[in-house]
Design a protein around this motif. Structure first.
Motif, PDB file in Angstrom:
ATOM      1  N   ALA A  92     -11.886   7.103  17.143  1.00  0.00           N
ATOM      2  CA  ALA A  92     -10.553   7.539  17.042  1.00  0.00           C
ATOM      3  C   ALA A  92      -9.582   6.553  16.919  1.00  0.00           C
ATOM      4  CB  ALA A  92     -10.403   8.381  18.412  1.00  0.00           C
ATOM      5  N   THR A  95      -8.849   4.619  13.399  1.00  0.00           N
ATOM      6  CA  THR A  95      -8.742   5.622  12.339  1.00  0.00           C
ATOM      7  C   THR A  95      -7.081   5.580  11.874  1.00  0.00           C
ATOM      8  OG1 THR A  95     -10.312   7.134  12.916  1.00  0.00           O
ATOM      9  CG2 THR A  95      -8.739   7.826  11.098  1.00  0.00           C
ATOM     10  N   PRO A  97      -3.540   6.427  10.723  1.00  0.00           N
ATOM     11  CA  PRO A  97      -2.650   7.679  10.842  1.00  0.00           C
ATOM     12  C   PRO A  97      -2.379   8.374   9.613  1.00  0.00           C
ATOM     13  CG  PRO A  97      -1.476   6.216  12.284  1.00  0.00           C
ATOM     14  CD  PRO A  97      -2.659   5.226  11.326  1.00  0.00           C
ATOM     15  N   GLU A  99      -4.564   8.539   7.587  1.00  0.00           N
ATOM     16  CA  GLU A  99      -6.044   8.963   7.162  1.00  0.00           C
ATOM     17  C   GLU A  99      -6.312  10.392   7.951  1.00  0.00           C
ATOM     18  OE1 GLU A  99      -8.665   5.085   6.050  1.00  0.00           O
ATOM     19  OE2 GLU A  99      -8.658   5.825   8.176  1.00  0.00           O
ATOM     20  N   ASN A 100      -5.805  10.535   9.015  1.00  0.00           N
ATOM     21  CA  ASN A 100      -5.962  11.674  10.064  1.00  0.00           C
ATOM     22  C   ASN A 100      -5.019  12.640   9.482  1.00  0.00           C
ATOM     23  OD1 ASN A 100      -7.354  10.195  11.945  1.00  0.00           O
ATOM     24  ND2 ASN A 100      -5.252   9.819  13.201  1.00  0.00           N
ATOM     25  N   GLN A 101      -3.820  12.114   8.843  1.00  0.00           N
ATOM     26  CA  GLN A 101      -2.832  13.490   7.964  1.00  0.00           C
ATOM     27  C   GLN A 101      -3.430  13.955   6.955  1.00  0.00           C
ATOM     28  OE1 GLN A 101       0.490  11.046   7.744  1.00  0.00           O
ATOM     29  NE2 GLN A 101       1.111  10.896   9.874  1.00  0.00           N
ATOM     30  N   PHE A 104      -6.258  16.550   7.869  1.00  0.00           N
ATOM     31  CA  PHE A 104      -5.823  17.748   8.417  1.00  0.00           C
ATOM     32  C   PHE A 104      -5.146  18.360   7.282  1.00  0.00           C
ATOM     33  CE2 PHE A 104      -6.381  16.685  12.747  1.00  0.00           C
ATOM     34  CZ  PHE A 104      -6.527  17.723  13.315  1.00  0.00           C
ATOM     35  N   SER A 146     -14.284  12.051  15.571  1.00  0.00           N
ATOM     36  CA  SER A 146     -13.138  12.841  16.523  1.00  0.00           C
ATOM     37  C   SER A 146     -12.240  13.708  15.973  1.00  0.00           C
ATOM     38  CB  SER A 146     -12.583  12.008  17.340  1.00  0.00           C
ATOM     39  OG  SER A 146     -11.861  10.977  16.548  1.00  0.00           O
ATOM     40  N   VAL A 147     -11.724  13.001  14.821  1.00  0.00           N
ATOM     41  CA  VAL A 147     -10.547  13.761  13.922  1.00  0.00           C
ATOM     42  C   VAL A 147     -11.066  15.033  13.137  1.00  0.00           C
ATOM     43  CG1 VAL A 147      -8.672  13.381  12.257  1.00  0.00           C
ATOM     44  CG2 VAL A 147      -9.242  11.601  13.824  1.00  0.00           C
ATOM     45  N   TYR A 148     -12.402  14.614  12.395  1.00  0.00           N
ATOM     46  CA  TYR A 148     -12.811  15.480  11.453  1.00  0.00           C
ATOM     47  C   TYR A 148     -13.436  16.638  12.482  1.00  0.00           C
ATOM     48  CZ  TYR A 148     -16.444  17.643   8.630  1.00  0.00           C
ATOM     49  OH  TYR A 148     -17.445  18.672   7.900  1.00  0.00           O
ATOM     50  N   THR A 151     -10.467  19.070  13.200  1.00  0.00           N
ATOM     51  CA  THR A 151     -10.002  19.603  11.788  1.00  0.00           C
ATOM     52  C   THR A 151     -10.905  20.975  11.750  1.00  0.00           C
ATOM     53  OG1 THR A 151     -11.490  18.586  10.202  1.00  0.00           O
ATOM     54  CG2 THR A 151      -9.391  17.808  10.523  1.00  0.00           C
TER      55      THR A 151
END
Length: 255
Positions: A92, A95, A97, A99-101, A104, A146-148, A151
């Motif tokens: 987490a 990663t 920002p 890429e996180n955006q 999502f 975590s991000v995947y 989503t």
């Protein structure tokens, strides 16, 4: 007609080919127009029909107009399969920002925008079926996803809510939760190849997943979990999270 996002490769491509073989007409969306043409040629060489449209699902502000334009050209959708999505397996705090955006934007906001654009047409006809490709990761989060996982949790929450909102209509809503599928998805998600190496024997064939989704098209259901044993495991996790994390801790750390 069956509309499929993320149809230029992987599961989306397999679905496009299989629904055409089953006699339906797929309407295919993806960013890579060259690959879309290749899928269209594959379908047409087998005697089927397909329509293709370039669409960046992350550009949500353009989706409503794009959907209206395609409806005007080929007619409304009977089924919408929100398949577009990607992952980056990383811790987490490592990663970026942007890429996180992007995750999502594609996995969640694009799916929502496609659904919102499709629903007025389905409501007008009081028919249709929305199939959202979520993931077992939306039920059981693991390290380096975590991000995947976030989503896919969002996709499941959204799908369940929309299903309830449409309970008084004839529109069906299904969540599909597959485990890892043997597709190019992992070329970006797992660039080191360590995760694929660890779970290769458990990976699902895209042909199998596609065939199971086609069964759901023919006989709609609330949720499809693949493989079945993984669906059972995630149910156990929801009931006894601490125990499952303790017993399966090492197995959950294979990325």
């Amino acid at each position: 007609m069956i509309w499929i996002t993320g149809a230029s490769s992987g599961l989306g491509k397999q679905l496009a080919i299989d629904v055409a073989k089953a006699g339906a007409t797929p309407v295919l969306f993806a960013r890579n127009e060259e690959r879309l043409h290749e899928v269209k040629q594959t379908i047409e060489s087998a005697g089927g029909t397909a329509y293709i449209y370039k669409l960046d699902i992350s550009k949500t502000e353009a989706i409503e107009a794009s959907v209206k334009d395609v409806v005007g050209k080929v007619g409304t959708m009977d089924i919408l399969i929100n398949n577009a999505g990607f992952a980056l397996f990383e811790y987490a705090d490592q990663t970026a920002p942007h890429e996180n955006q992007e995750m999502f934007a594609v996995n969640v906001l694009g799916l929502m925008a496609m659904t919102n654009a499709a629903l007025p047409f389905m409501k007008k006809e009081n028919s249709g079926h929305i199939i959202n490709i979520a993931s077992q990761a939306g039920k059981l989060a693991t390290p380096k996803s975590s991000v995947y996982s976030a989503t896919k949790h969002a996709v499941l929450g959204y799908t369940n809510s929309v299903r309830l909102e449409l309970a008084d209509t004839a529109i069906k809503v299904t969540a599909v939760n597959p485990g890892p599928i043997r597709t190019p998805f992992f070329e970006r998600a797992d660039q080191e190849g360590s995760y694929v190496k660890n779970i290769e024997k458990f990976m699902l064939a895209p042909e199998f997943v596609s065939s199971e989704i086609i069964k759901v098209i023919k006989k709609p259901k609330r949720e499809l979990n693949l493989p079945k044993w993984m669906g059972v495991a995630t149910k156990m996790y929801q009931l006894m999270p601490s125990l499952v994390e303790k017993l399966a801790g090492e197995k959950l750390r294979q990325k």
